[in-house]
Write a protein that holds these residues in place. Sequence first.
Motif, PDB file in Angstrom:
ATOM      1  N   THR A  36     -79.066 -58.984 -24.090  1.00 53.02           N
ATOM      2  CA  THR A  36     -80.475 -58.746 -23.751  1.00 53.02           C
ATOM      3  C   THR A  36     -81.318 -58.587 -25.012  1.00 53.02           C
ATOM      4  OG1 THR A  36     -79.975 -56.388 -23.454  1.00 53.02           O
ATOM      5  CG2 THR A  36     -80.069 -57.752 -21.472  1.00 53.02           C
ATOM      6  N   ASP A  37     -80.703 -58.066 -26.065  1.00 53.42           N
ATOM      7  CA  ASP A  37     -81.398 -57.973 -27.348  1.00 53.42           C
ATOM      8  C   ASP A  37     -81.698 -59.373 -27.878  1.00 53.42           C
ATOM      9  OD1 ASP A  37     -82.412 -56.474 -29.576  1.00 53.42           O
ATOM     10  OD2 ASP A  37     -80.660 -57.141 -30.698  1.00 53.42           O
ATOM     11  N   ASP A  38     -80.687 -60.260 -27.819  1.00 53.24           N
ATOM     12  CA  ASP A  38     -80.898 -61.647 -28.235  1.00 53.24           C
ATOM     13  C   ASP A  38     -81.933 -62.333 -27.345  1.00 53.24           C
ATOM     14  OD1 ASP A  38     -79.007 -61.287 -30.183  1.00 53.24           O
ATOM     15  OD2 ASP A  38     -77.376 -62.243 -29.072  1.00 53.24           O
ATOM     16  N   LEU A  39     -81.870 -62.033 -26.047  1.00 56.04           N
ATOM     17  CA  LEU A  39     -82.811 -62.630 -25.108  1.00 56.04           C
ATOM     18  C   LEU A  39     -84.239 -62.218 -25.413  1.00 56.04           C
ATOM     19  CD1 LEU A  39     -83.530 -64.181 -22.533  1.00 56.04           C
ATOM     20  CD2 LEU A  39     -82.917 -62.131 -21.220  1.00 56.04           C
ATOM     21  N   ALA A  40     -84.424 -60.935 -25.738  1.00 56.84           N
ATOM     22  CA  ALA A  40     -85.763 -60.443 -26.060  1.00 56.84           C
ATOM     23  C   ALA A  40     -86.313 -61.160 -27.298  1.00 56.84           C
ATOM     24  CB  ALA A  40     -85.721 -58.936 -26.294  1.00 56.84           C
ATOM     25  N   TYR A  41     -85.450 -61.368 -28.282  1.00 54.29           N
ATOM     26  CA  TYR A  41     -85.875 -62.076 -29.491  1.00 54.29           C
ATOM     27  C   TYR A  41     -86.246 -63.518 -29.169  1.00 54.29           C
ATOM     28  CZ  TYR A  41     -85.836 -63.720 -34.341  1.00 54.29           C
ATOM     29  OH  TYR A  41     -86.192 -64.259 -35.549  1.00 54.29           O
ATOM     30  N   SER A  42     -85.398 -64.163 -28.367  1.00 53.29           N
ATOM     31  CA  SER A  42     -85.629 -65.559 -28.008  1.00 53.29           C
ATOM     32  C   SER A  42     -86.910 -65.711 -27.195  1.00 53.29           C
ATOM     33  CB  SER A  42     -84.434 -66.105 -27.217  1.00 53.29           C
ATOM     34  OG  SER A  42     -84.585 -67.466 -26.935  1.00 53.29           O
ATOM     35  N   LYS A  43     -87.154 -64.768 -26.259  1.00 51.40           N
ATOM     36  CA  LYS A  43     -88.373 -64.824 -25.452  1.00 51.40           C
ATOM     37  C   LYS A  43     -89.622 -64.681 -26.319  1.00 51.40           C
ATOM     38  CE  LYS A  43     -86.987 -63.337 -20.823  1.00 51.40           C
ATOM     39  NZ  LYS A  43     -87.133 -62.290 -19.793  1.00 51.40           N
ATOM     40  N   THR A  44     -89.486 -63.886 -27.374  1.00 49.50           N
ATOM     41  CA  THR A  44     -90.631 -63.650 -28.251  1.00 49.50           C
ATOM     42  C   THR A  44     -90.984 -64.879 -29.074  1.00 49.50           C
ATOM     43  OG1 THR A  44     -90.079 -61.295 -28.401  1.00 49.50           O
ATOM     44  CG2 THR A  44     -91.536 -62.192 -30.101  1.00 49.50           C
ATOM     45  N   PHE A  45     -89.962 -65.529 -29.633  1.00 51.58           N
ATOM     46  CA  PHE A  45     -90.217 -66.608 -30.591  1.00 51.58           C
ATOM     47  C   PHE A  45     -89.999 -68.019 -30.028  1.00 51.58           C
ATOM     48  CE2 PHE A  45     -89.192 -62.868 -33.169  1.00 51.58           C
ATOM     49  CZ  PHE A  45     -90.315 -62.824 -33.987  1.00 51.58           C
ATOM     50  N   TYR A  46     -89.193 -68.123 -28.967  1.00 53.86           N
ATOM     51  CA  TYR A  46     -88.950 -69.441 -28.366  1.00 53.86           C
ATOM     52  C   TYR A  46     -89.037 -69.335 -26.844  1.00 53.86           C
ATOM     53  CZ  TYR A  46     -86.140 -68.571 -32.580  1.00 53.86           C
ATOM     54  OH  TYR A  46     -85.694 -68.113 -33.784  1.00 53.86           O
ATOM     55  N   PRO A  47     -90.165 -68.928 -26.313  1.00 53.13           N
ATOM     56  CA  PRO A  47     -90.257 -68.577 -24.886  1.00 53.13           C
ATOM     57  C   PRO A  47     -89.948 -69.707 -23.919  1.00 53.13           C
ATOM     58  CG  PRO A  47     -92.440 -68.726 -25.888  1.00 53.13           C
ATOM     59  CD  PRO A  47     -91.464 -68.785 -27.007  1.00 53.13           C
ATOM     60  N   LYS A  48     -90.178 -70.955 -24.305  1.00 51.33           N
ATOM     61  CA  LYS A  48     -89.983 -72.069 -23.376  1.00 51.33           C
ATOM     62  C   LYS A  48     -88.781 -72.934 -23.728  1.00 51.33           C
ATOM     63  CE  LYS A  48     -94.917 -72.358 -22.274  1.00 51.33           C
ATOM     64  NZ  LYS A  48     -96.116 -73.237 -22.214  1.00 51.33           N
ATOM     65  N   SER A  49     -87.918 -72.428 -24.598  1.00 54.44           N
ATOM     66  CA  SER A  49     -86.794 -73.235 -25.058  1.00 54.44           C
ATOM     67  C   SER A  49     -85.598 -73.120 -24.114  1.00 54.44           C
ATOM     68  CB  SER A  49     -86.361 -72.795 -26.458  1.00 54.44           C
ATOM     69  OG  SER A  49     -85.674 -71.559 -26.390  1.00 54.44           O
ATOM     70  N   ARG A  50     -84.666 -74.044 -24.271  1.00 56.20           N
ATOM     71  CA  ARG A  50     -83.435 -74.004 -23.495  1.00 56.20           C
ATOM     72  C   ARG A  50     -82.581 -72.797 -23.891  1.00 56.20           C
ATOM     73  NH1 ARG A  50     -81.281 -80.320 -23.300  1.00 56.20           N
ATOM     74  NH2 ARG A  50     -83.069 -81.183 -22.139  1.00 56.20           N
ATOM     75  N   THR A  51     -82.719 -72.366 -25.121  1.00 57.31           N
ATOM     76  CA  THR A  51     -81.974 -71.189 -25.575  1.00 57.31           C
ATOM     77  C   THR A  51     -82.335 -69.968 -24.746  1.00 57.31           C
ATOM     78  OG1 THR A  51     -81.955 -72.064 -27.827  1.00 57.31           O
ATOM     79  CG2 THR A  51     -81.465 -69.724 -27.559  1.00 57.31           C
ATOM     80  N   THR A  52     -83.624 -69.779 -24.509  1.00 55.18           N
ATOM     81  CA  THR A  52     -84.079 -68.639 -23.704  1.00 55.18           C
ATOM     82  C   THR A  52     -83.555 -68.744 -22.276  1.00 55.18           C
ATOM     83  OG1 THR A  52     -86.088 -68.426 -25.031  1.00 55.18           O
ATOM     84  CG2 THR A  52     -86.111 -67.417 -22.845  1.00 55.18           C
ATOM     85  N   SER A  53     -83.592 -69.923 -21.713  1.00 59.59           N
ATOM     86  CA  SER A  53     -83.077 -70.115 -20.359  1.00 59.59           C
ATOM     87  C   SER A  53     -81.582 -69.838 -20.303  1.00 59.59           C
ATOM     88  CB  SER A  53     -83.358 -71.547 -19.895  1.00 59.59           C
ATOM     89  OG  SER A  53     -82.869 -71.758 -18.592  1.00 59.59           O
ATOM     90  N   TYR A  54     -80.859 -70.302 -21.316  1.00 64.26           N
ATOM     91  CA  TYR A  54     -79.408 -70.073 -21.382  1.00 64.26           C
ATOM     92  C   TYR A  54     -79.098 -68.579 -21.472  1.00 64.26           C
ATOM     93  CZ  TYR A  54     -74.851 -69.684 -23.712  1.00 64.26           C
ATOM     94  OH  TYR A  54     -73.588 -69.302 -24.070  1.00 64.26           O
ATOM     95  N   LEU A  55     -79.804 -67.883 -22.342  1.00 65.79           N
ATOM     96  CA  LEU A  55     -79.575 -66.446 -22.503  1.00 65.79           C
ATOM     97  C   LEU A  55     -79.976 -65.675 -21.249  1.00 65.79           C
ATOM     98  CD1 LEU A  55     -80.790 -65.965 -26.183  1.00 65.79           C
ATOM     99  CD2 LEU A  55     -78.438 -65.933 -25.348  1.00 65.79           C
ATOM    100  N   ASN A  56     -81.027 -66.129 -20.568  1.00 64.95           N
ATOM    101  CA  ASN A  56     -81.417 -65.516 -19.298  1.00 64.95           C
ATOM    102  C   ASN A  56     -80.262 -65.551 -18.307  1.00 64.95           C
ATOM    103  OD1 ASN A  56     -83.836 -64.229 -18.695  1.00 64.95           O
ATOM    104  ND2 ASN A  56     -85.012 -66.111 -18.831  1.00 64.95           N
ATOM    105  N   ASN A  57     -79.652 -66.723 -18.165  1.00 66.53           N
ATOM    106  CA  ASN A  57     -78.549 -66.872 -17.220  1.00 66.53           C
ATOM    107  C   ASN A  57     -77.339 -66.061 -17.641  1.00 66.53           C
ATOM    108  OD1 ASN A  57     -80.006 -68.668 -15.622  1.00 66.53           O
ATOM    109  ND2 ASN A  57     -79.373 -70.444 -16.824  1.00 66.53           N
ATOM    110  N   LEU A  58     -77.065 -66.030 -18.946  1.00 67.29           N
ATOM    111  CA  LEU A  58     -75.935 -65.255 -19.436  1.00 67.29           C
ATOM    112  C   LEU A  58     -76.156 -63.766 -19.205  1.00 67.29           C
ATOM    113  CD1 LEU A  58     -73.237 -65.722 -20.844  1.00 67.29           C
ATOM    114  CD2 LEU A  58     -74.403 -65.473 -23.045  1.00 67.29           C
ATOM    115  N   ALA A  59     -77.376 -63.290 -19.471  1.00 65.67           N
ATOM    116  CA  ALA A  59     -77.702 -61.876 -19.241  1.00 65.67           C
ATOM    117  C   ALA A  59     -77.619 -61.536 -17.757  1.00 65.67           C
ATOM    118  CB  ALA A  59     -79.105 -61.568 -19.778  1.00 65.67           C
ATOM    119  N   ALA A  60     -78.073 -62.456 -16.908  1.00 62.30           N
ATOM    120  CA  ALA A  60     -78.013 -62.216 -15.462  1.00 62.30           C
ATOM    121  C   ALA A  60     -76.573 -62.070 -14.999  1.00 62.30           C
ATOM    122  CB  ALA A  60     -78.688 -63.369 -14.720  1.00 62.30           C
TER     123      ALA A  60
END
Length: 323
Positions: A36-60
């Motif tokens: 979730t820490d990585d996700l928060a960083y990704s949402k901040t700097f790459y909000p629409k990237s596939r990385t953020t979507s991937y981390l969202n699913n992993l966190a879920a």
Amino acid sequence: MRESLFIKQNADKWKVYETKPASDPDEIAERFVNITDDLAYSKTFYPKSRTTSYLNNLAAGFHQSIYKNKKEHGNRVFKFWKHELPLLFRQYHRQLLYSFLFFMVFFFIGWISAKYDKNFVRLILGDDYVNMTNANIAKHDPFGVYKDGNSSEMFLMIVSNNLYVTVLNYISGILVSLGTLVMLFQNGIMLGSFEYLFVSHGLGIQSVLVIFIHGTLEISSLIIAGGAGLVFGNSILFPKTYKRILSFKKGALDGLKITIGVLPIIVVAAIFESFVTRHTEMPIWLSILILTASLLFIIWYAIIYPIQLTKKLKNTNPNAGKS
């Protein structure tokens, strides 16, 4: 930091998290905090990237693993209030701020309405309560209502009512946050008109010194519960990169945990109101000490400590958010 570098620094860790099951619930919780820490960083700097979507699913996935795990440990409750709840506060500081701002706006609406409409206080608080308060003021005992009745019976009545209102603030969020806003409106208007009733009789400072002995914790809990309702409602309105049903489940659970977290504070506030507030003759310094300590506790536990805890977790996870 460029997204490619962020991915390079964390890809191996994410792969391990995704392919190798954790050995115990504590490790699952630790992984969840890290991801979730990585996700928060990704949402901040790459909000629409596939990385953020991937981390969202992993966190879920970790989120579901944690809360489907039925095994409880002896220190589970302690960990909840020491780590889990403060991290939820930090995650949803924005919703808590919105709840506070809405409440204060409604409070001042109640105050101003009472100031310019002599019948407004009676409309909100009722004729019986206003007449009783005016009678107590005439007897030079403006807060005599807190001295009526048995303390234990008063405690049971107050705590049951306040717990009900707190939970209702959260549940009302299911009406896409509008229900929670209505609850904040009702309580803010009531408090504003209530306070002006005493201010209009020159008892503003005395009302703070007496009523806020318990009111500091009670109102703070109400605002936090309002934040929980907004978390719940906003999960329906704004699922972001989550599927809407998954966002709904997560928002409902996180809001519930925040609500459960403030219930003990509601109980302490009821104890103050039933057993302490009635002693209106107590020294001013003692009253100030109690309400100041209550306010500082809320500020520390809901705002400062969650920020400190998040920074501490980032320091123990050096790969997260490196620049």
